[in-house]
Design an enzyme around this catalytic site. Structure first.
Site, PDB file in Angstrom:
ATOM      1  N   ARG A  57       0.809  -1.223   0.000  1.00 58.41           N
ATOM      2  CA  ARG A  57       0.000   0.000   0.000  1.00 58.41           C
ATOM      3  C   ARG A  57       0.837   1.265   0.000  1.00 58.41           C
ATOM      4  O   ARG A  57       0.581   2.187  -0.773  1.00 58.41           O
ATOM      5  CB  ARG A  57      -0.932   0.034   1.220  1.00 58.41           C
ATOM      6  CG  ARG A  57      -2.185  -0.780   1.052  1.00 58.41           C
ATOM      7  CD  ARG A  57      -2.630  -1.346   2.367  1.00 58.41           C
ATOM      8  NE  ARG A  57      -1.712  -2.391   2.754  1.00 58.41           N
ATOM      9  CZ  ARG A  57      -1.836  -3.676   2.398  1.00 58.41           C
ATOM     10  NH1 ARG A  57      -2.866  -4.044   1.695  1.00 58.41           N
ATOM     11  NH2 ARG A  57      -0.947  -4.574   2.761  1.00 58.41           N
ATOM     12  N   THR A  58       1.812   1.328   0.906  1.00 59.29           N
ATOM     13  CA  THR A  58       2.537   2.595   1.062  1.00 59.29           C
ATOM     14  C   THR A  58       3.304   2.934  -0.213  1.00 59.29           C
ATOM     15  O   THR A  58       3.202   4.042  -0.740  1.00 59.29           O
ATOM     16  CB  THR A  58       3.471   2.524   2.289  1.00 59.29           C
ATOM     17  OG1 THR A  58       2.688   2.128   3.409  1.00 59.29           O
ATOM     18  CG2 THR A  58       4.109   3.868   2.568  1.00 59.29           C
ATOM     19  N   LYS A  86      26.779  -4.037  -1.817  1.00 56.88           N
ATOM     20  CA  LYS A  86      28.255  -3.937  -1.810  1.00 56.88           C
ATOM     21  C   LYS A  86      28.748  -3.311  -0.511  1.00 56.88           C
ATOM     22  O   LYS A  86      29.944  -3.128  -0.323  1.00 56.88           O
ATOM     23  CB  LYS A  86      28.733  -3.074  -2.985  1.00 56.88           C
ATOM     24  CG  LYS A  86      28.336  -3.608  -4.347  1.00 56.88           C
ATOM     25  CD  LYS A  86      28.871  -2.678  -5.435  1.00 56.88           C
ATOM     26  CE  LYS A  86      28.372  -3.069  -6.802  1.00 56.88           C
ATOM     27  NZ  LYS A  86      28.695  -2.052  -7.811  1.00 56.88           N
ATOM     28  N   ARG A 107      11.422   3.719   3.528  1.00 54.82           N
ATOM     29  CA  ARG A 107      11.006   2.712   4.523  1.00 54.82           C
ATOM     30  C   ARG A 107      12.229   1.893   4.878  1.00 54.82           C
ATOM     31  O   ARG A 107      12.964   1.446   3.980  1.00 54.82           O
ATOM     32  CB  ARG A 107       9.900   1.819   3.981  1.00 54.82           C
ATOM     33  CG  ARG A 107       9.642   0.620   4.895  1.00 54.82           C
ATOM     34  CD  ARG A 107       8.395  -0.126   4.571  1.00 54.82           C
ATOM     35  NE  ARG A 107       7.207   0.643   4.919  1.00 54.82           N
ATOM     36  CZ  ARG A 107       5.974   0.147   4.885  1.00 54.82           C
ATOM     37  NH1 ARG A 107       5.770  -1.105   4.522  1.00 54.82           N
ATOM     38  NH2 ARG A 107       4.944   0.898   5.201  1.00 54.82           N
ATOM     39  N   HIS A 135       5.099   5.839  11.704  1.00 54.26           N
ATOM     40  CA  HIS A 135       4.613   5.775  10.325  1.00 54.26           C
ATOM     41  C   HIS A 135       3.646   6.958  10.129  1.00 54.26           C
ATOM     42  O   HIS A 135       2.439   6.788  10.045  1.00 54.26           O
ATOM     43  CB  HIS A 135       3.896   4.436  10.140  1.00 54.26           C
ATOM     44  CG  HIS A 135       3.657   4.026   8.712  1.00 54.26           C
ATOM     45  ND1 HIS A 135       3.803   4.881   7.639  1.00 54.26           N
ATOM     46  CD2 HIS A 135       3.251   2.835   8.186  1.00 54.26           C
ATOM     47  CE1 HIS A 135       3.497   4.228   6.518  1.00 54.26           C
ATOM     48  NE2 HIS A 135       3.172   2.992   6.826  1.00 54.26           N
TER      49      HIS A 135
HETATM   50  C1  NCD Z   1       1.801  -1.181   8.137  1.00 54.47           C
HETATM   51  C2  NCD Z   1       3.293  -0.983   8.282  1.00 54.47           C
HETATM   52  O1  NCD Z   1       4.049  -1.228   7.354  1.00 54.47           O
HETATM   53  O2  NCD Z   1       3.664  -0.535   9.367  1.00 54.47           O
HETATM   54  N1  NCD Z   1       1.395  -1.323   6.816  1.00 54.47           N
HETATM   55  C3  NCD Z   1       1.116  -0.194   6.079  1.00 54.47           C
HETATM   56  O3  NCD Z   1       1.972   0.623   5.837  1.00 54.47           O
HETATM   57  N2  NCD Z   1      -0.151  -0.014   5.675  1.00 54.47           N
HETATM   58  C4  NCD Z   1       1.212  -2.182   9.047  1.00 54.47           C
HETATM   59  C5  NCD Z   1       1.792  -3.554   9.140  1.00 54.47           C
HETATM   60  O4  NCD Z   1       2.732  -3.910   8.419  1.00 54.47           O
HETATM   61  O5  NCD Z   1       1.277  -4.321   9.939  1.00 54.47           O
END
Ligand code: NCD
Length: 309
Positions: A57-58, A86, A107, A135
């Site tokens: 999703r993100t 590397k 991320r 997040h």
């Molecule tokens: C979440 C995350 O990555 O923290 N997912 C997201 O970004 N929608 C929740 C999760 O992984 O449980």
């Protein structure tokens, strides 16, 4: 308010006014997010997506948001194809992505990685999840969902259920909800309760918190039930995971005493903590919530890159 070039590392980077402005612009983005209207407002801009952990999703919603605004995306979808294998440091990788793009979305499995990246980049950095840390953009879309679905956030009774220890989405969410005067109930097995640092911070903000391990005791008063999965990958010891796996599950029976207009949210992915039968009840909002990542991230990109509708 000027957001231009701001980093979004933590939800603490925002005050209430800035969040409200972002949510307002997110509302205006809805027809563009759905493809009913077209804009090229960020034409010529390049977004650098850097994901060191799995994401559906993100990553896709940042990419879709950028495309809807006319921006282009460069993307590292497989770290194994980069110089990171590397031994290149995060700082050097960030310097490179900064040189090749106008904004970085990161991320990373380590808490604090986004802060480090923001330090090394003169371009805006958005934290798309740093380990068990936070997040913030998920929180913005969670707030947007509550506002859209319930009309307001103030005074809502929000029950947050699941892995509150390792789940980064709930750390940011608890703090933001407090800023908006929501009432919080944390429901988790003892071993997965909210970290003390977050509880203290919320309390210092004047937050109203109840902690329990029993969802049945609190479901009837809830306006919003926010469910999260157990973050298996963050357990240092698999035996500890086995002890808590499957400890809670929301099904139709669990919602028997719920208010008619309770909404059930989840950042997704879900594993088994929400039964598929709940998808067909009027309570389910998690798929709508996932869609809301598009207008909210469109709004954020616009604010940080200085576009206007
Ligand atoms: C979440 C995350 O990555 O923290 N997912 C997201 O970004 N929608 C929740 C999760 O992984 O449980």
């Amino acid at each position: 308010m000027n957001f231009q070039n701001m980093d979004v590392v933590s939800i603490r980077d925002f005050n209430r006014e800035q969040i409200e402005e972002t949510l307002e612009l997110s509302r205006e983005m809805l027809p563009y997010a759905r493809g009913e209207k077209v804009t090229r407002m960020l034409e010529g801009k390049i977004l650098g997506n850097l994901f060191f952990e799995p994401s559906t999703r993100t990553r896709l919603s940042f990419e879709s948001a950028a495309n809807r605004l006319g921006a282009k995306v460069i993307d590292v979808s497989q770290i194994s194809t980069t110089s990171i294998t590397k031994g290149e440091t995060l700082a050097d990788t960030i310097r490179m992505v900064e040189a090749y793009s106008d904004l970085i979305v990161l991320r990373h499995p380590h808490e604090g990685a986004a802060r480090l990246a923001a330090h090394f980049s003169s371009k805006p950095v958005i934290n798309a999840g740093d380990g068990a840390g936070s997040h913030p953009t998920q929180t913005l879309l969670d707030l947007f969902t509550i506002q859209q679905e319930k009309g307001s956030i103030d005074g809502m009774n929000v029950v947050i259920l699941g892995d509150l220890k390792y789940g980064r989405t709930v750390h940011s969410l608890a703090e933001a909800l407090t800023l908006f005067g929501a009432k919080l109930t944390f429901v988790a097995p003892e071993a997965l309760q909210m970290p003390i640092e977050t509880v203290k911070h919320v309390e210092n903000m004047g937050g109203n918190i109840t902690c329990t391990n029993c969802i049945d005791d609190v479901i009837s008063d809830a306006d919003v039930l926010y469910v999260t999965r157990i973050q298996r990958e963050r357990f240092p010891d698999p035996a500890e995971y086995e002890k808590v796996a499957g400890m809670y599950r929301i099904d139709i029976d669990a919602l028997r005493e719920a208010k008619k207009d309770l909404i059930v949210m989840h950042p997704l992915p879900r594993i088994d903590e929400i039964a598929p039968e709940v998808d067909f009840t009027p309570h389910a909002r998690y798929f709508q919530q996932a869609f809301n990542g598009i207008p909210v991230r469109m709004a954020l990109l616009t604010l940080l890159l200085g576009g206007s509708l």
